[in-house]
Write a protein that holds these residues in place. Structure first.
Motif, short mmCIF file in Angstrom:
data_model
loop_
_atom_site.label_atom_id
_atom_site.label_comp_id
_atom_site.label_asym_id
_atom_site.label_seq_id
_atom_site.Cartn_x
_atom_site.Cartn_y
_atom_site.Cartn_z
N LEU A 1 0.84 -1.21 0.00
CA LEU A 1 0.00 0.00 0.00
C LEU A 1 0.87 1.26 0.00
O LEU A 1 0.56 2.25 -0.67
CB LEU A 1 -0.93 -0.01 1.23
CG LEU A 1 -2.04 -1.05 1.22
CD1 LEU A 1 -2.71 -1.14 2.59
CD2 LEU A 1 -3.09 -0.74 0.15
N SER B 1 -3.13 1.09 -3.50
CA SER B 1 -3.99 -0.08 -3.26
C SER B 1 -4.02 -1.03 -4.45
O SER B 1 -4.52 -2.15 -4.31
CB SER B 1 -5.39 0.38 -2.89
OG SER B 1 -5.94 1.17 -3.92
N LEU C 1 -9.64 -2.83 1.72
CA LEU C 1 -8.25 -2.46 1.37
C LEU C 1 -8.19 -1.69 0.06
O LEU C 1 -7.12 -1.26 -0.35
CB LEU C 1 -7.39 -3.72 1.24
CG LEU C 1 -6.98 -4.44 2.53
CD1 LEU C 1 -6.40 -5.81 2.21
CD2 LEU C 1 -5.97 -3.60 3.30
N ASP D 1 -6.36 5.33 -1.27
CA ASP D 1 -7.01 4.39 -2.18
C ASP D 1 -6.90 4.89 -3.63
O ASP D 1 -6.35 5.96 -3.89
CB ASP D 1 -8.45 4.11 -1.76
CG ASP D 1 -9.37 5.34 -1.91
OD1 ASP D 1 -9.01 6.26 -2.67
OD2 ASP D 1 -10.42 5.36 -1.25
#
Lengths: 977, 352
Positions: free
Chosen positions: A178, A183, A210, A713
């Protein structure tokens, strides 16, 4: 003790047997040479008969029977089933017998009732895999402790570690990914449902939280019906197995129920006794064909020509259902001869680009085809050439799609020509064309269609035959049994809070907003269309992506997909060329292209998922191209699969009967079945759900220890590491499988899949519950019929009875695609094309599919089940072909093409078509050098399926995008090894 | 208890009633659920691992045990015939596998998971169901069907006649043929004598063993495992003299279920509905109306009655097609699964 020693006395071969016999014969006073006749005659009854008859000797003979009676004993019996992905069937209700703390056996409960007394019931419902499953629990393939790799990947050198150590390693790798790649670094190679409904939801829920990536499993494995998706705008249009009993003519094609649908097979044989004719369309006289009346021996990959031959016969002999065709399909819509495009209102009066036209049969004038209903305002012309005046003053020639189709059929698919192309005899094409037209006809087309390069053409041609004969939307019709009610799995993956706290209401509100928005934009749109848009949005949130691009960008498949020698010669460019054009046109976006081409995947998660076995050519490309990029490969597994052998960490998981579960069935067998926790899992096995929660908890702990609080993200938004665990378990609401099953029951009640008021306690007591509806997600609409538990289920009734429109470009079942790519490639209409020379110019064509005694690889390496056949990979080939190659049955052959080679035992049989070879599934490590036959398969997706900008050319969870699994018909050469 | 240990053969083979099974070869899909059900219940004990009391193979093929039809036994003109004992390999072997070597010994791709014969310790050359799906005929007219077998619980069992110790008897109440495991001395005359090779030798116990028709289940009113667990709904079961049972109707009333190799002279009590077969192609490659399974192949198994039976099936099926209904077809379909079991319909939940 060595097993051989134990049974040595009865060993095979004259010398050993005779030695054994001699020994015991000595004891009985006989001589080894002749045991036979003298002692066989009744006259020679032994002398102790007299004693017995005289009643002087009465031994306690009940005793010996205890050897057997003692076997028929147990400590407890619980409900069980198997979360295998035998979806059209599955959900079999079993009794699970526990003795001395282990599952000793299981047996079908056989309590699955008929829908009503006029139909056949489902009993006993349960196959050889299910009836032997206890052997899997205790087989040598079982994993019981966390393992950490200490040698090279695939070497088989392991260290036993604790869950704590294993999850810490995984958590660190996730965080590293990450932090370094965003992501896109986390890949859940998305699983089948083998690990269970709960584990399946868990994997998606974990990926969702996630913001990871899940290459769509369903598309990846080619369990799609692209032809249906393009023709009807959807593909989950299943029927229940008892629907076969309402049919008069049943086509089994691209499938093999004897292997893949054993519990439903009886509906086929019983329909036959009821008077239906059963026709198997397959290159080989496959194991289902002994139960059929007719075998249509199509050449590999040439099915479309067979179906088009039937269509030609129906049209030529004027046997078609004109009203059905006029309403249900785009066949009456007008196509401009100059452009090949549908004549639209944009052309005629500057109106809507998707407003199309028909010719009024009476007035011979143009008329708009309604967009909001299938009902036509009076009879329409199917044949003829007409002219249309455009708003720019031009007059153009237009013809109904039907006329174009008819011309093409007459030119290329007369019975004689269709026979030459397909291999089906002329007499059969004529006979079956006439029969389809007159009889209530049903097909079961299996996923071999999607595994054939031109399988979409097989399908489209078959649907055309059904359209011409009016064979859908009625009892006893339908194409396959793949509809489902999976709200429990779908919503558990993405819900924010429990149903009792309004979790499902929140989802329903979201759905509603999509419906309202779309309705506002287009009043003729349907709920089905809105729900597809909703599902698209959830798909992106879940991180589900089309798999072909993932493989192309990250796993080395570009070298296969762009190989010009193997490509369809009718295409204008390579797969890569089409992909570039599609991206340039905005058909595929960054939400689909994940991981982004400039990112590198870092962590790769598998849940009872075996890509080394099933990924076409994956046994070569994954270890060579994909795996070296990955910092962490981990498997949550119950058994040592070929893929787990390549993992860095293997986490041992609970198998069926060792955790609470609920099956998530398909319409084929429309029952949810409860799986109780009959015994505790062995060793340190944990429920997958618990394992995932531990990983996410560890991610929070490790991030904190490393001074990290947030990650970004792929939308560019921040997410907190320390929230992952609490969100996953809904703040402690979902800690165990049992918690999750309870929640799933509530979801299904909220979604009307279960009866109102239904409870977990009731499920636990009764063990099984029938659908009451197909739920609230996309499947509800795809089927196009209400589910009535008291009748056999068939799809598409809404469209036929209620004239509801289809979610397609033309709002009708569409047989003509005026998309530029399809026009250029000559596939605007259903047609036949020979399969491309995938793998190079080699004489044999591979087919295959699911084996008889394993669901995928789940049971493949179990010793008990492996004793039901040769116990090792075999390739079936025609006996004369084998003779010509100098190969005998049981000998090893080398099978190779331009890309790879493998060795395999040959099994010769006259029922294999000449120049065909058939291989079912085996684990990679069952082959020499772990080079499986799958290594040859390439799986080159059809580049045309990258097309977009057209209503039904789209992707959402489980649906659409190119299936990188086309292996049927791959070319190989064979020689004696 | 009619069984008189070591009683006269006449007494030992006496049965007041007879349980029978009908196996419909038009419905059998070769899935092996019956054989798995049987093995799991009865033949995992030491010495029984190679046995398949319930078995299914592909016909044409060598059958199980391998070449059983060529191994003699039974009676000809009432006279017992000599027989041979199938080897353990003929009887299915019991392959062993090297899971641990592949998974945990660090040998990587240099080893593969593979079977070895439990008898020879080498790569197997034969085993249970080895010739699965091979069948007969020639392209484009290949044919095969699946053939499920078990002990025939014969009316005149050759095994019983051959046993020198009088250990084999028929249960008087239902005709199940059993081997008294106390009395059996492991002579194996019964193995030789059975023309169906449905008796096996347990080398650990040094006794002969065979299908017991799941008598501990039967005694609780539960159908035997192979019949009850058959997922293809292939099998009917019950007392042959029970006029309400499907076996009676199929064997005695409709006469469409025939014994296998009646010429062996043992009076078998497993009966088969012969396969109708898929239509064949003519020499011009075009479709014909006739079955592709040669009639003489079926007659070789089930005798000269086959032709008549196939005619009956055809006629009754045509009635169904015409909407006229047929009792026979209704039986073969059996909407209600429990109707198949002649009253042995208790749940398998009552233990010994």
């Amino acid at each position: 003790m060595d097993e051989r020693v134990k049974t040595g006395a009865a060993a095979n071969g004259a010398s050993t047997v005779d030695a054994g016999r001699r020994n015991f014969l000595k004891g009985s006073g006989g001589l080894g040479l002749s045991l036979s006749l003298p002692s066989f005659a009744t006259a020679l009854a032994p002398g102790f008969v007299g004693e017995a008859l005289a009643g002087t000797k009465v031994p306690a003979y009940a005793k010996w029977e205890d050897i057997y009676r003692n076997e028929w004993k147990w400590d407890k019996v619980t409900w069980g089933s198997h979360l295998n992905i035998c979806w059209p069937q599955g959900s079999c209700k079993f009794y699970v017998y526990v003795r001395n703390g282990i599952v000793w056996r299981e047996e079908q409960a056989a309590q699955t009732a008929a829908c009503n007394a006029d139909y056949v019931d489902y009993n006993p419902l349960g196959c050889q895999k299910g009836a032997a499953f206890n052997n899997n629990l205790y087989g040598d393939e079982r994993i019981k402790y966390p393992l950490k790799r200490v040698g090279e990947r695939g070497e088989g050198k392991w260290k036993r570690v604790s869950w704590d150590e294993a999850t810490a390693d995984i958590a660190d790798a996730i965080i590293d990914g990450l932090e370094s790649q965003g992501s896109d670094a986390f890949i859940l190679d998305s699983p089948h449902v083998h690990a269970g409904s709960v584990a399946n939801s868990g994997g998606y829920r974990m990926t969702y939280l996630l913001d990871g990536v899940s290459p769509d499993n369903n598309v990846d494995i080619g369990d799609t019906y692209t032809g249906a998706f393009h023709t009807f705008g959807k593909m989950h249009m299943g029927y229940s197995a008892d629907n076969l009993l309402d049919s008069e003519l049943i086509f089994m094609t691209c499938s093999n129920w004897s292997y893949t649908y054993p519990t439903g097979y009886h509906f086929m044989t019983e329909a036959r006794y009821k008077g239906a004719e059963v026709v198997v369309v397959a290159p080989d006289f496959n194991p289902t064909t002994p139960g059929a009346d007719i075998h249509v021996p199509v050449k590999v990959g040439r099915d479309a020509a067979f179906w088009l031959g039937l269509c030609q016969v129906m049209i030529d002999e004027k046997l078609i259902d004109r009203q059905f065709v006029s309403e249900q399909t785009d066949l009456p819509l007008l196509v401009r001869s100059d452009t090949g495009k549908f004549l639209s209102a944009a052309d005629v009066d500057g109106g809507h680009a998707k407003q199309f036209y028909v010719i009024d049969e009476k007035t011979r004038a143009l008329r708009q085809a309604p967009r909001g209903t299938l009902r036509q305002d009076g009879p329409v012309a199917l044949e003829g050439t007409f002219s249309a005046k455009l708003h720019d003053g031009k007059t153009v020639e237009v013809r109904p799609v039907f006329q174009l189709m008819k011309d093409q059929l007459d030119k290329e698919f007369t019975p004689e020509k269709a026979s030459a192309k397909s291999g089906a005899p002329v007499s059969l094409i004529r006979e079956l064309g006439r029969k389809v037209a007159k009889k209530r006809t049903l097909s079961y087309i299996g996923f071999t269609a999607a595994k054939s390069y031109h399988g979409d053409l097989f399908e489209r041609s078959m649907y055309l035959a059904m359209a011409l004969s009016g064979n859908w939307g009625k009892p006893g019709t339908g194409f396959y049994s793949w509809a489902y009610a999976e709200d429990n799995m779908f919503f558990l993956a993405v819900m924010n809070k429990p149903t009792a706290q309004g979790g499902m209401n929140e989802m329903a509100e979201m759905q509603k907003s999509f419906h309202e928005r779309l309705k506002k934009e287009d009043p003729t749109s349907t709920d089905e269309m809105a729900d597809i848009e909703f599902t698209k949005a959830v798909t992106v949130a879940m991180g589900a992506v089309p798999p072909a691009m993932w493989l192309y960008n990250h796993a080395g498949y570009d070298q296969l997909y762009n190989n010009k020698a193997w490509a369809d010669p009718s295409l204008k460019t390579t797969f890569g060329g089409y992909l570039k054009e599609a991206i340039d046109k905005g058909w595929w976006t960054k939400d689909h292209l994940r991981p982004a081409p400039d990112k590198t995947p870092q962590v790769y998660m598998m849940i009872s998922h075996n890509p080394i076995r099933r990924k076409r050519s994956g046994a070569k490309l994954y270890p060579e191209v994909l795996f070296p990029k990955l910092k962490m490969i981990f498997a949550m597994e119950v058994r040592m699969s070929s893929s787990a052998m390549y993992a860095d960490i293997v986490l041992p998981c609970a198998w069926y009967y060792e955790k609470h579960e609920i099956t998530t069935p398909c319409s084929g067998n429309p029952f949810f079945t409860f799986v109780d926790r009959a015994v505790a899992p062995p060793g340190e096995c944990k429920e997958e759900w618990e394992g995932m929660a531990l990983i996410l908890k560890k991610v929070g702990e490790r991030a904190k220890a490393r001074g990290l609080t947030e990650f970004t993200d792929h939308y560019g938004k921040k997410r907190r590491y320390d929230e992952l665990y609490s969100k996953f378990v809904m703040d402690g609401h979902l800690l165990t499988n049992e918690d999750c099953v309870k929640e799933m029951v509530q979801i299904n009640v909220a979604a009307d899949v279960f009866p109102k008021g239904y409870t977990y306690e009731k499920l636990r007591k009764e063990g099984q519950v029938k659908f009451t509806s197909l739920g609230q997600s996309v499947a509800k609409y795809a089927c196009g019929n209400e589910y009535d538990p008291n009748k056999p289920f068939f799809p598409l009734r809404w469209h036929v009875d209620d004239r509801k429109v289809y979610p397609t470009h033309t709002r009708r079942a569409q047989f003509y695609f005026d998309h530029d790519w399809y026009l250029e490639a000559g596939e605007a209409l259903p047609t036949h094309k020979d399969p491309p020379m995938m793998g190079g110019d080699h004489p044999f064509q591979i087919t295959g599919g699911h084996p008889r005694v394993s669901i995928h690889s789940a049971h493949l390496t179990n010793a008990h089940l492996s004793r039901l056949h040769r116990g090792q990979p075999v390739m079936h080939m025609n006996d004369h072909d084998a003779v010509a190659l100098g190969i005998k049955d049981g000998e090893m052959a080398k099978v190779f093409n331009d890309f790879a080679s493998c060795q395999i035992m040959v099994r010769t049989a006259p029922n294999i078509q000449p120049k065909q070879c058939v291989v079912y599934f085996w684990e990679a490590y069952q082959y020499k050098d772990w080079k499986p036959y799958d290594i040859l398969l390439l799986g080159i997706p059809k580049a045309l399926h990258l097309a977009g900008g057209y209503e039904q050319f789209r992707y959402y969870y489980l649906n659409g995008s190119p299936a990188p699994a086309t292996d049927r018909g791959v070319r190989v050469s064979i020689e004696k090894a | 208890m009619a069984y008189v240990p070591g009683g006269s053969k006449k007494e030992l083979r006496k049965a007041d009633r007879q349980l029978a099974t009908v196996i419909d070869l038009n419905k059998c899909l070769g899935c092996q659920t019956c054989s798995v059900a049987c093995k799991n219940l009865w033949t995992k004990r030491p010495g029984t691992e190679h046995m398949r009391w319930a078995n299914v193979t592909t016909y044409p093929g060598k059958g199980y045990p391998r070449d059983y039809e060529k191994k003699g036994g039974g009676f000809r003109d009432g006279e017992p015939q000599p027989g041979k004992i199938p080897s353990v390999i003929d009887s299915g072997d019991n392959f062993q596998f090297n899971h641990n070597e592949v998974y945990y010994e660090g040998k990587g791709q240099s080893v593969r998971l593979h079977p070895v014969s439990n008898v020879t310790g080498k790569e197997p050359e034969w085993g249970y169901n080895w010739d699965e799906d091979q069948g007969g005929g020639q392209w484009p007219n290949p044919y095969f069907f699946y053939f499920a077998r078990m002990c025939n619980h014969c009316t005149k069992p050759a095994c019983l006649e051959a046993c020198p110790t009088g250990a084999i008897f028929k249960r008087e109440k239902d005709g199940i043929v059993l081997i008294d495991q106390d009395r059996c001395k492991g002579h194996r005359h019964c193995v030789e004598a059975c023309p169906y090779k449905a008796v096996y030798f347990n080398p650990v116990a040094q006794k002969s063993e065979k299908c017991i028709l799941c008598f501990p289940r039967i005694d609780k009113g539960i159908a035997n495992a192979c019949n009850r667990q058959c997922t293809g709904r292939v099998r009917a079961f019950g007392y042959l003299d029970d006029r309400d049972s499907q076996v009676h109707k199929l064997v005695a009333k409709w006469k469409v279920a025939l014994p296998l190799h009646a010429e062996y002279g043992t009076g078998p009590n497993v009966f088969y509905v012969p396969p109708m077969g898929a239509r064949g192609f003519g020499s011009d490659g075009e479709i014909t109306d006739g079955s592709r399974i040669p009639l003489d192949v079926l007659e070789g198994l089930f005798g000269p009655e086959v032709r008549r039976v196939l005619d009956v099936l055809r006629t009754e099926r045509a009635k169904m097609k015409a909407g006229q209904g047929s009792e026979l077809m209704d039986i073969l379909i059996s909407k209600k699964w429990t109707d198949r079991f002649g009253g042995f319909t208790n749940d398998p939940l009552t233990q010994s």
